[in-house]
Motif scaffolding. Structure first.
Motif, PDB file in Angstrom:
ATOM      1  N   GLU A  85       8.788  32.532  35.293  1.00 17.34           N
ATOM      2  CA  GLU A  85       9.014  31.294  36.045  1.00 17.34           C
ATOM      3  C   GLU A  85       9.942  30.332  35.328  1.00 17.34           C
ATOM      4  O   GLU A  85      10.352  29.317  35.896  1.00 17.34           O
ATOM      5  N   GLU A  86      10.308  30.650  34.096  1.00 15.52           N
ATOM      6  CA  GLU A  86      11.214  29.787  33.341  1.00 15.52           C
ATOM      7  C   GLU A  86      12.672  30.222  33.461  1.00 15.52           C
ATOM      8  O   GLU A  86      13.542  29.634  32.823  1.00 15.52           O
ATOM      9  N   ILE A  87      12.936  31.256  34.257  1.00 12.17           N
ATOM     10  CA  ILE A  87      14.309  31.743  34.367  1.00 12.17           C
ATOM     11  C   ILE A  87      14.797  31.630  35.811  1.00 12.17           C
ATOM     12  O   ILE A  87      13.999  31.562  36.751  1.00 12.17           O
ATOM     13  N   TYR A  88      16.107  31.607  35.933  1.00  6.59           N
ATOM     14  CA  TYR A  88      16.766  31.653  37.230  1.00  6.59           C
ATOM     15  C   TYR A  88      17.627  32.907  37.229  1.00  6.59           C
ATOM     16  O   TYR A  88      18.453  33.102  36.332  1.00  6.59           O
ATOM     17  N   VAL A  89      17.436  33.784  38.210  1.00  7.73           N
ATOM     18  CA  VAL A  89      18.135  35.069  38.273  1.00  7.73           C
ATOM     19  C   VAL A  89      19.126  35.028  39.425  1.00  7.73           C
ATOM     20  O   VAL A  89      18.744  34.724  40.562  1.00  7.73           O
ATOM     21  N   ALA A  90      20.374  35.346  39.141  1.00  8.36           N
ATOM     22  CA  ALA A  90      21.414  35.277  40.167  1.00  8.36           C
ATOM     23  C   ALA A  90      22.429  36.384  39.949  1.00  8.36           C
ATOM     24  O   ALA A  90      22.571  36.927  38.847  1.00  8.36           O
ATOM     25  N   SER A  91      23.155  36.713  41.003  1.00 11.31           N
ATOM     26  CA  SER A  91      24.263  37.669  40.924  1.00 11.31           C
ATOM     27  C   SER A  91      25.551  36.965  41.325  1.00 11.31           C
ATOM     28  O   SER A  91      25.542  36.030  42.135  1.00 11.31           O
ATOM     29  N   ALA A  92      26.651  37.418  40.734  1.00 17.21           N
ATOM     30  CA  ALA A  92      27.948  36.823  41.060  1.00 17.21           C
ATOM     31  C   ALA A  92      28.455  37.279  42.415  1.00 17.21           C
ATOM     32  O   ALA A  92      29.239  36.574  43.051  1.00 17.21           O
ATOM     33  N   LEU A  93      28.008  38.450  42.865  1.00 13.88           N
ATOM     34  CA  LEU A  93      28.390  38.996  44.163  1.00 13.88           C
ATOM     35  C   LEU A  93      27.128  39.174  45.002  1.00 13.88           C
ATOM     36  O   LEU A  93      26.059  39.469  44.456  1.00 13.88           O
ATOM     37  N   PRO A  94      27.212  39.028  46.319  1.00 10.40           N
ATOM     38  CA  PRO A  94      25.997  38.941  47.132  1.00 10.40           C
ATOM     39  C   PRO A  94      25.321  40.263  47.453  1.00 10.40           C
ATOM     40  O   PRO A  94      24.197  40.268  47.931  1.00 10.40           O
ATOM     41  N   ARG A  95      25.989  41.391  47.195  1.00 13.05           N
ATOM     42  CA  ARG A  95      25.404  42.679  47.547  1.00 13.05           C
ATOM     43  C   ARG A  95      25.759  43.717  46.486  1.00 13.05           C
ATOM     44  O   ARG A  95      26.615  43.483  45.620  1.00 13.05           O
ATOM     45  N   ALA A  98      39.707  40.770  40.735  1.00 13.58           N
ATOM     46  CA  ALA A  98      40.156  40.593  42.117  1.00 13.58           C
ATOM     47  C   ALA A  98      39.201  39.675  42.879  1.00 13.58           C
ATOM     48  O   ALA A  98      39.632  38.863  43.702  1.00 13.58           O
ATOM     49  N   GLU A  99      37.896  39.799  42.614  1.00 10.79           N
ATOM     50  CA  GLU A  99      36.928  38.925  43.267  1.00 10.79           C
ATOM     51  C   GLU A  99      37.133  37.478  42.843  1.00 10.79           C
ATOM     52  O   GLU A  99      36.983  36.549  43.648  1.00 10.79           O
ATOM     53  N   ALA A 100      37.495  37.276  41.587  1.00 14.99           N
ATOM     54  CA  ALA A 100      37.780  35.915  41.123  1.00 14.99           C
ATOM     55  C   ALA A 100      38.971  35.338  41.863  1.00 14.99           C
ATOM     56  O   ALA A 100      38.951  34.175  42.299  1.00 14.99           O
ATOM     57  N   GLN A 101      40.038  36.142  42.028  1.00 18.41           N
ATOM     58  CA  GLN A 101      41.215  35.682  42.760  1.00 18.41           C
ATOM     59  C   GLN A 101      40.904  35.453  44.227  1.00 18.41           C
ATOM     60  O   GLN A 101      41.551  34.633  44.882  1.00 18.41           O
ATOM     61  N   ARG A 102      39.906  36.137  44.736  1.00 18.29           N
ATOM     62  CA  ARG A 102      39.536  35.995  46.147  1.00 18.29           C
ATOM     63  C   ARG A 102      38.730  34.733  46.405  1.00 18.29           C
ATOM     64  O   ARG A 102      38.470  34.370  47.551  1.00 18.29           O
ATOM     65  N   GLY A 103      38.329  34.050  45.329  1.00 15.74           N
ATOM     66  CA  GLY A 103      37.600  32.801  45.487  1.00 15.74           C
ATOM     67  C   GLY A 103      36.173  32.838  44.992  1.00 15.74           C
ATOM     68  O   GLY A 103      35.495  31.807  44.983  1.00 15.74           O
ATOM     69  N   MET A 104      35.683  34.011  44.531  1.00 17.82           N
ATOM     70  CA  MET A 104      34.296  34.096  44.098  1.00 17.82           C
ATOM     71  C   MET A 104      34.051  33.391  42.760  1.00 17.82           C
ATOM     72  O   MET A 104      32.911  33.046  42.441  1.00 17.82           O
ATOM     73  N   ALA A 105      35.103  33.174  41.972  1.00 23.86           N
ATOM     74  CA  ALA A 105      34.925  32.412  40.730  1.00 23.86           C
ATOM     75  C   ALA A 105      34.509  30.980  41.046  1.00 23.86           C
ATOM     76  O   ALA A 105      33.633  30.409  40.376  1.00 23.86           O
ATOM     77  N   GLN A 106      35.131  30.372  42.065  1.00 25.87           N
ATOM     78  CA  GLN A 106      34.759  29.014  42.451  1.00 25.87           C
ATOM     79  C   GLN A 106      33.336  28.973  43.005  1.00 25.87           C
ATOM     80  O   GLN A 106      32.589  28.025  42.761  1.00 25.87           O
ATOM     81  N   VAL A 107      32.968  30.019  43.740  1.00 24.86           N
ATOM     82  CA  VAL A 107      31.605  30.084  44.273  1.00 24.86           C
ATOM     83  C   VAL A 107      30.595  30.155  43.128  1.00 24.86           C
ATOM     84  O   VAL A 107      29.582  29.440  43.123  1.00 24.86           O
ATOM     85  N   LEU A 108      30.855  31.010  42.145  1.00 20.83           N
ATOM     86  CA  LEU A 108      29.944  31.137  41.010  1.00 20.83           C
ATOM     87  C   LEU A 108      29.869  29.832  40.221  1.00 20.83           C
ATOM     88  O   LEU A 108      28.778  29.421  39.795  1.00 20.83           O
ATOM     89  N   SER A 109      30.995  29.201  40.012  1.00 23.88           N
ATOM     90  CA  SER A 109      30.996  27.930  39.285  1.00 23.88           C
ATOM     91  C   SER A 109      30.131  26.892  39.997  1.00 23.88           C
ATOM     92  O   SER A 109      29.353  26.165  39.362  1.00 23.88           O
ATOM     93  N   HIS A 110      30.264  26.828  41.315  1.00 28.32           N
ATOM     94  CA  HIS A 110      29.455  25.880  42.084  1.00 28.32           C
ATOM     95  C   HIS A 110      27.974  26.252  42.011  1.00 28.32           C
ATOM     96  O   HIS A 110      27.109  25.359  41.905  1.00 28.32           O
TER      97      HIS A 110
END
Length: 256
Positions: free
Chosen positions: A150-160, A169-181
């Motif tokens: 319960e002390e951790i937050y688990v996330a993925s950079a890509l949704p699937r 390529a995913e970073a250039q596609r805009g996923m870097a901004q999504v991850l940063s947000h």
């Protein structure tokens, strides 16, 4: 001294005139020689001091090709809370090429002691991120760290699940901004990133070597980041587990 034969001189002149009319006015040898070309005009005289004082000509600089900015996947009204981000993550139509179906949500609460970040969910994940063997390894790692789930937050950079994902390529596609947000909204105290290529999505310009990334600075937080091999590689190669543990101990000591 014998005078030149006038008939021979006329014959030579006629011979040259014939070749000139035929369009042949160069003598082809090792170096071409212009027989009938007009002399080039002499360069105009100038003040020697003028050439000395004139700055040397600068070579023309190649034009710099400007890269187009990445697409703004977050849109004009990005999610403002972590709960709103999860809902957007699961429903936004342009987030990937397939669409919302099959995406896996992050889990945990904001301002967690540790954020665990992976490239993408496990192959069998449905409702819970890292619900398979990689998740069980993560639970063992957290237990060794003395960190409760319960002390951790688990996330993925890509949704699937995306094997062999091209993170650059995913970073250039805009996923870097999504991850940063996403990281800004989660606001964890520290981040452990499992997976080659996550550096490209976290502002390291494609850097994939493992170790510490520069801290991620956001409006309200600064997040230290530890990079590691992905969890699947750690499962397959015990020596990578040992190496990760050494890095974790050294990194944790610096954060203490």
């Amino acid at each position: 001294m014998t005078a030149a034969d006038p008939d021979l001189a006329r014959e030579m002149a006629a011979h040259r005139e014939w070749w000139r009319l035929a369009g042949v006015d160069l003598d082809f040898a090792d170096d071409a020689t212009a027989w009938l070309a007009e002399p080039e005009p002499a360069a105009s005289a100038s003040d020697p001091g003028e050439d000395r004082d004139r700055p040397p000509a600068r070579p023309s600089e190649p034009a710099i090709e400007e890269k187009a900015p990445p697409p703004d996947l977050l849109g004009d009204s990005p999610p403002e809370t972590l709960a709103a981000f999860r809902e957007w993550w699961m429903s936004a139509p342009g987030l990937d090429a397939i669409g919302p179906r099959g995406r896996v949500p992050p889990r945990g609460t904001a301002e967690a002691a540790l954020m665990v970040l992976v490239v993408h969910p496990e192959e069998g994940d449905r409702e819970r991120l890292l619900a398979g063997p990689q998740g069980r390894l993560l639970e063992a790692i957290l237990a060794a760290m003395g960190t409760a789930s319960e002390e951790i937050y688990v996330a993925s950079a890509l949704p699937r699940f995306m094997p062999m994902a091209d993170c650059a390529a995913e970073a250039q596609r805009g996923m870097a901004q999504v991850l940063s947000h996403h990281i800004q909204l989660a606001a964890p105290q520290r981040i452990v990133a499992f997976g080659a290529g996550l550096g490209a999505l976290m502002g390291a310009h494609g850097k994939n070597d493992y170790g510490n990334l520069p801290n991620i600075h956001h409006k309200h937080s600064t997040n230290p980041v530890l990079m590691s091999e992905d969890l699947e590689s750690l499962m397959a190669m015990p020596k990578l587990k040992a190496r990760f543990w050494r890095r974790w101990m050294e990194w944790s000591a610096k954060q203490a």
